[in-house]
Scaffold this motif. Structure first.
Motif, PDB file in Angstrom:
ATOM      1  N   SER A  57       0.674  -1.669  -0.524  1.00  0.00           N
ATOM      2  CA  SER A  57      -0.106  -0.019   0.235  1.00  0.00           C
ATOM      3  C   SER A  57       0.988   1.149  -0.074  1.00  0.00           C
ATOM      4  N   VAL A  58       1.838   1.099   0.856  1.00  0.00           N
ATOM      5  CA  VAL A  58       2.911   2.181   0.685  1.00  0.00           C
ATOM      6  C   VAL A  58       2.689   2.696  -0.673  1.00  0.00           C
ATOM      7  N   LYS A  59       3.328   1.767  -2.136  1.00  0.00           N
ATOM      8  CA  LYS A  59       3.823   3.039  -3.787  1.00  0.00           C
ATOM      9  C   LYS A  59       2.183   3.367  -3.521  1.00  0.00           C
ATOM     10  N   LYS A  60       1.272   2.726  -3.083  1.00  0.00           N
ATOM     11  CA  LYS A  60       0.097   3.610  -3.912  1.00  0.00           C
ATOM     12  C   LYS A  60      -0.430   4.526  -3.524  1.00  0.00           C
ATOM     13  N   GLU A  61       0.089   4.643  -1.961  1.00  0.00           N
ATOM     14  CA  GLU A  61      -0.507   5.198  -1.374  1.00  0.00           C
ATOM     15  C   GLU A  61      -0.571   7.028  -1.922  1.00  0.00           C
ATOM     16  N   GLU A  62      -1.697   7.890  -1.871  1.00  0.00           N
ATOM     17  CA  GLU A  62      -2.002   9.373  -2.390  1.00  0.00           C
ATOM     18  C   GLU A  62      -0.770  10.065  -1.239  1.00  0.00           C
ATOM     19  N   LYS A  63      -0.111  11.424  -1.620  1.00  0.00           N
ATOM     20  CA  LYS A  63       0.502  11.978  -1.183  1.00  0.00           C
ATOM     21  C   LYS A  63      -0.508  13.281  -0.642  1.00  0.00           C
ATOM     22  N   PRO A  64      -0.188  13.494  -0.102  1.00  0.00           N
ATOM     23  CA  PRO A  64      -1.102  14.178   1.423  1.00  0.00           C
ATOM     24  C   PRO A  64      -0.509  16.273  -0.013  1.00  0.00           C
ATOM     25  N   PRO A  65      -1.751  16.801  -0.401  1.00  0.00           N
ATOM     26  CA  PRO A  65      -1.831  17.508  -1.512  1.00  0.00           C
ATOM     27  C   PRO A  65      -0.593  18.454  -1.413  1.00  0.00           C
ATOM     28  N   ILE A  66      -0.292  19.278  -0.280  1.00  0.00           N
ATOM     29  CA  ILE A  66      -0.073  20.532  -0.591  1.00  0.00           C
ATOM     30  C   ILE A  66       2.162  19.340  -0.402  1.00  0.00           C
ATOM     31  N   ARG A  67       2.359  17.856  -0.121  1.00  0.00           N
ATOM     32  CA  ARG A  67       3.375  17.703  -0.805  1.00  0.00           C
ATOM     33  C   ARG A  67       3.406  17.480  -1.821  1.00  0.00           C
ATOM     34  N   GLN A  68       2.814  16.948  -2.487  1.00  0.00           N
ATOM     35  CA  GLN A  68       2.152  17.270  -3.778  1.00  0.00           C
ATOM     36  C   GLN A  68       1.934  17.664  -5.128  1.00  0.00           C
ATOM     37  N   TYR A  69       2.556  18.894  -4.011  1.00  0.00           N
ATOM     38  CA  TYR A  69       2.113  20.508  -5.113  1.00  0.00           C
ATOM     39  C   TYR A  69       3.572  20.731  -5.026  1.00  0.00           C
ATOM     40  N   LEU A  70       4.558  20.660  -4.197  1.00  0.00           N
ATOM     41  CA  LEU A  70       6.283  20.768  -4.109  1.00  0.00           C
ATOM     42  C   LEU A  70       6.389  19.569  -4.948  1.00  0.00           C
ATOM     43  N   MET A  71       6.773  18.221  -4.811  1.00  0.00           N
ATOM     44  CA  MET A  71       6.871  17.367  -5.270  1.00  0.00           C
ATOM     45  C   MET A  71       6.784  17.622  -6.808  1.00  0.00           C
ATOM     46  N   ASP A  72       5.792  18.014  -7.253  1.00  0.00           N
ATOM     47  CA  ASP A  72       5.317  18.733  -8.656  1.00  0.00           C
ATOM     48  C   ASP A  72       6.448  19.968  -9.454  1.00  0.00           C
ATOM     49  N   GLY A  73       7.332  20.438  -7.993  1.00  0.00           N
ATOM     50  CA  GLY A  73       8.085  21.432  -8.426  1.00  0.00           C
ATOM     51  C   GLY A  73       7.494  22.887  -8.473  1.00  0.00           C
ATOM     52  N   ASP A  74       5.671  22.933  -7.821  1.00  0.00           N
ATOM     53  CA  ASP A  74       5.301  24.243  -7.836  1.00  0.00           C
ATOM     54  C   ASP A  74       5.670  25.026  -5.961  1.00  0.00           C
ATOM     55  N   PHE A  75       6.905  25.266  -5.881  1.00  0.00           N
ATOM     56  CA  PHE A  75       6.706  26.460  -4.693  1.00  0.00           C
ATOM     57  C   PHE A  75       6.561  26.975  -3.952  1.00  0.00           C
ATOM     58  N   PHE A  76       5.650  27.874  -5.265  1.00  0.00           N
ATOM     59  CA  PHE A  76       4.588  28.850  -5.082  1.00  0.00           C
ATOM     60  C   PHE A  76       3.966  29.332  -3.672  1.00  0.00           C
ATOM     61  N   VAL A  77       3.235  27.307  -3.787  1.00  0.00           N
ATOM     62  CA  VAL A  77       2.453  27.765  -2.514  1.00  0.00           C
ATOM     63  C   VAL A  77       3.719  26.933  -1.471  1.00  0.00           C
ATOM     64  N   GLY A  78       5.099  27.135  -1.324  1.00  0.00           N
ATOM     65  CA  GLY A  78       5.400  26.921  -0.215  1.00  0.00           C
ATOM     66  C   GLY A  78       5.861  28.830   0.509  1.00  0.00           C
ATOM     67  N   ALA A  79       5.753  29.181  -0.622  1.00  0.00           N
ATOM     68  CA  ALA A  79       6.152  30.453  -0.409  1.00  0.00           C
ATOM     69  C   ALA A  79       4.786  31.068   0.520  1.00  0.00           C
ATOM     70  N   ALA A  80       3.785  30.487  -0.095  1.00  0.00           N
ATOM     71  CA  ALA A  80       2.482  31.624   0.190  1.00  0.00           C
ATOM     72  C   ALA A  80       2.155  30.912   1.624  1.00  0.00           C
ATOM     73  N   LEU A  81       2.500  29.757   2.033  1.00  0.00           N
ATOM     74  CA  LEU A  81       2.745  28.818   3.181  1.00  0.00           C
ATOM     75  C   LEU A  81       3.228  29.776   4.363  1.00  0.00           C
ATOM     76  N   SER A  82       4.717  29.644   3.779  1.00  0.00           N
ATOM     77  CA  SER A  82       5.885  30.364   4.425  1.00  0.00           C
ATOM     78  C   SER A  82       5.214  31.960   5.268  1.00  0.00           C
ATOM     79  N   THR A  83       4.551  32.312   4.021  1.00  0.00           N
ATOM     80  CA  THR A  83       3.697  33.678   4.436  1.00  0.00           C
ATOM     81  C   THR A  83       2.716  33.926   5.771  1.00  0.00           C
ATOM     82  N   THR A  84       1.730  32.421   5.189  1.00  0.00           N
ATOM     83  CA  THR A  84       0.955  32.400   6.558  1.00  0.00           C
ATOM     84  C   THR A  84       1.039  32.016   8.146  1.00  0.00           C
ATOM     85  N   LEU A  85       2.478  31.185   7.683  1.00  0.00           N
ATOM     86  CA  LEU A  85       3.215  30.318   8.920  1.00  0.00           C
ATOM     87  C   LEU A  85       4.196  32.565   9.194  1.00  0.00           C
TER      88      LEU A  85
END
Length: 725
Positions: free
Chosen positions: A357-385
């Protein structure tokens, strides 16, 4: 004699024929007979009923004192079995009487026609009639009582019909029927969840916008609408979700009393969000408006769930290597109870299932965005934090809790930077996003009152300024769309024509002649055109001057078809028999009916009309030939080939309006970015913009105040759309 026959005849078909003859023979006697049998008018045929409507209109238009005599007849014809009769009777009733009962009866008749007719073009035409009724101030109050009836039109599947209906209902709705309208819109929202249609997404987005405008127009009902709208954040349609977030951002800023409700619903729906842009915007709202310790902790928990196990790089490397923690390998670590066939319990260990099941398990949404290379959401998350951490420090006195929260926020930011440089994502972190996250880390490490003011006060003030500017822009748009009022000085001579209500149909023109001329394409010339110039510009020469048959065509493009008025001239001394204009089309054009053959005397001329149905707004070509027989000649049929008629797409284009979001989306979808070099002797940018708008039939979307000033550069958005088919 015909009148006496009508009085004694009982057969209805004979009566209809005799009455038609009487109308043509003696109009006054026909009117007298009609006034004596008003209750029987619905039993007359459809054609005769249309003739009666036109006759009553002409008589009352010429002699207004006759209106009271025949108004009851028009009321009866509103219940005719023919849709055409009901439509004409409703239009005539509006011109004959401005009484509230008459307007309400006509509007109700229009609504029934829209609901029952299946043709979308008919629905749009009748909707336009209702909109024109609304534009008369005295009629608007009557139509406000029919808002719920108008909303019945939403049962139509066509998107444009629904769009016009919602716009009309929104203009007419009042505080008395606002709640009922919201209930209807809620039901429509629920219906869209179970129906997959080509325009379902657009319709859902339209419903969201309508509910948004309802809240802005009547803030008292916002508390009932907001929970319904927030459910859309988990919708697959990103456009509808984006519209909801724009509304939530505006509502949470304007309505302070509803902030707790909005935040609780947003926290509830956050795990179901599926789009990256929606996650990013929702994080901004939560970071900006969460003020209590409980809400801040709730947001932090949601962020941890959306990121998964941290540090992310170590966790991802373990997953890639297929490693599993020891406690997960133990049987008691993750036990699932199952019921066997004999009713006893059995346990299934995670040891046997975790590796598959580990291989088929879906990643959490924000981690998936980061793994896809969209780090703008990471910058927005840092501002929120950062905002949450600074606010948590201000409201919490316990130093340990402060340090723990700040440390966790800094750990999340650091692990995002580490992930961006690790090479695991599909694309590395950009320099802009890296600088943003690093700045947030530095702010939390070196706290200062200035940074706290910037993050917790100036951001919200910027939002307030933006919303105020948007509201001001909407007011300017409404002012510009208002009708220009003619100003007359107190000592000017009175022109009695100004006393006529221009907004009322038929006030200065015969309604039937006006609609007939529009149907035949004989619309009035444009104001700025010289006399006849607009018509002469659309004349196309089809044959040469030396051909035995000369032909030219006037091409008029209406909203729903093309009318060809072909002038045919016999330039020979012979009689031409069976002369036929044979036409064919290329593109999404369709010839409605073939022109009938005619016989032409020597040097005679005639006009032949042909209608072409347009299926889509694209360039098209009409071509063909003229064939004929010569009297006394034994040869085969003669043929004259016609020149092609090119239908220009500009004839379909009208100025239109769209939002900035829709404009950017269409720009990306249609790849509109093309550079065009223009040679012109116009040197003023404003003048050149007006020239382009005039030539392309577009409307400038950029506000006028944004175009003011003198410089050597101008950027303006323009938009137009085709007629609705």
């Amino acid at each position: 004699m015909i009148a006496k026959f009508l009085e004694g005849e009982q057969d209805m078909s004979c009566k209809r024929n005799a009455f038609m003859m009487l109308i043509h023979a003696d109009q006054e006697r026909a009117l007298n007979y009609l006034s004596s049998c008003i209750d029987q008018v619905n039993s007359f045929g459809d054609i005769l009923q249309l003739v009666i409507v036109e006759l009553i209109y002409k008589v009352c238009h010429a002699n207004p004192s006759e209106r009271a005599r025949f108004i009851r007849c028009i009321y009866n014809l509103l219940n005719s079995s023919s849709p055409a009769v009901r439509y004409e009777a409703a239009g005539t009733l509006v011109t004959l009487s401005s009484a509230p009962t008459a307007i309400k009866a006509a509007a109700s008749c229009y609504i029934e026609l829209i609901v029952k007719e299946s043709d979308n073009n008919v629905k749009l035409i009748v909707l336009d009639r209702l909109i024109s009724l609304k534009e008369v101030p005295a009629h608007e109050k009557v139509l406000q009582e029919l808002v719920m009836d108008i909303l019945r039109v939403l049962s139509a599947p066509d998107y444009e019909v629904r769009k016009k209906t919602l716009s009309l209902a929104l203009d007419l709705v009042t505080s008395r029927n606002m709640e009922e309208m919201v209930l209807v819109l809620k039901k429509e929202v629920v219906k869209t969840n179970n129906v997959e249609h080509e325009d379902t997404g657009k319709y859902r987005q339209l419903l969201v916008r309508t509910l948004h405008q309802c809240c802005i127009k009547f803030p008292d009902i916002a508390a009932t609408i907001i929970p319904v709208l927030i459910e859309f954040l988990g919708d697959q349609n990103e456009l509808a979700s984006a519209d909801v977030l724009v509304f939530i951002r505006e509502a949470i800023q304007r309505f302070e009393a509803l902030r707790s409700l909005i935040l609780s619903k947003l926290l509830e729906v956050f795990p179901s969000i599926k789009a990256m842009k929606i996650h990013r915007a929702a994080l901004w709202i939560l970071g900006e408006y969460c003020t209590s310790s409980e809400d801040i902790q709730s947001v932090m928990n949601l962020i941890r769930q959306s990121l998964g196990e941290i540090p992310i790089v170590d966790d991802e490397m373990k997953i890639a290597a297929g490693e599993v923690e020891e406690d997960e390998m133990q049987t008691g670590g993750n036990v699932q109870k199952l019921v066997t066939a004999d009713g006893t319990y059995a346990t299934q260990s995670a040891f046997s299932t975790v590796s598959s099941s580990v291989k088929k398990e879906e990643k959490p949404p924000i981690r998936q965005y980061l793994m896809d290379g969209d780090f703008f959401v990471g910058a927005a998350l840092s501002t929120t934090l950062t905002k949450l951490a600074l606010r948590f420090i201000a409201i919490t006195k316990d130093t340990k809790r402060q340090n723990a929260f700040v440390a966790e926020a800094m750990l999340i930011m650091a692990t995002i930077i580490h992930l961006g440089k690790s090479g695991l994502p599909t694309k590395p972190i950009t320099d802009d996003d890296l600088d943003r996250i690093a700045t947030c880390l530095k702010i939390l490490a070196e706290k200062s009152p200035l940074m706290e003011e910037i993050f917790n006060k100036d951001c919200r003030e910027s939002l307030s300024t933006m919303l105020a500017a948007k509201l001001e822009e909407e007011k300017e748009t409404l002012k510009s769309s208002d009708k220009n009022v003619v100003k007359v000085q107190a000592d000017d001579p009175i022109a009695f024509g100004q006393l006529i209500n221009k907004g009322e149909l038929g006030a200065t023109e015969n309604m039937f002649e006006l609609t007939l001329s529009q149907a035949l394409g004989m619309s009035s010339k444009k104001e700025n055109d010289p006399i006849g110039a607009s018509k002469l510009n659309k004349v196309t020469q089809l044959t040469g001057f030396s051909d035995p048959v000369y032909a030219e065509a006037y091409v008029n493009v209406n909203q729903f078809d093309i009318v060809l008025d072909v002038l045919v001239v016999n330039q020979t001394a012979d009689t031409l028999q069976n002369l036929t204009v044979e036409l064919a089309t290329l593109g999404d054009l369709k010839l409605v009916e073939k022109p009938s053959p005619i016989t032409m005397a020597p040097h005679d001329f005639c006009n032949i009309k042909a209608n072409v149905k347009v299926a889509s707004t694209e360039n098209g070509i009409i071509f063909g030939n003229i064939v004929y027989d010569v009297t006394g000649a034994a040869s085969d049929r003669n043929c004259v080939v016609l020149n092609d008629i090119h239908i220009d797409i500009m004839d379909y284009i009208v100025p239109a309006v769209c939002t900035d979001t829709e404009f950017r989306q269409m720009w990306a979808e249609f790849e509109w970015e093309n550079k065009v070099a223009v040679n012109t002797n116009i040197h003023d940018l404003q003048e050149f913009l007006k020239h382009v708008i005039k030539c392309t039939n577009m409307r400038c979307l950029t506000p006028e105040k944004a175009l003011k000033g003198e410089c050597g550069f101008m950027a303006a958005n323009m938009y137009a759309k085709s007629y609705i088919w």
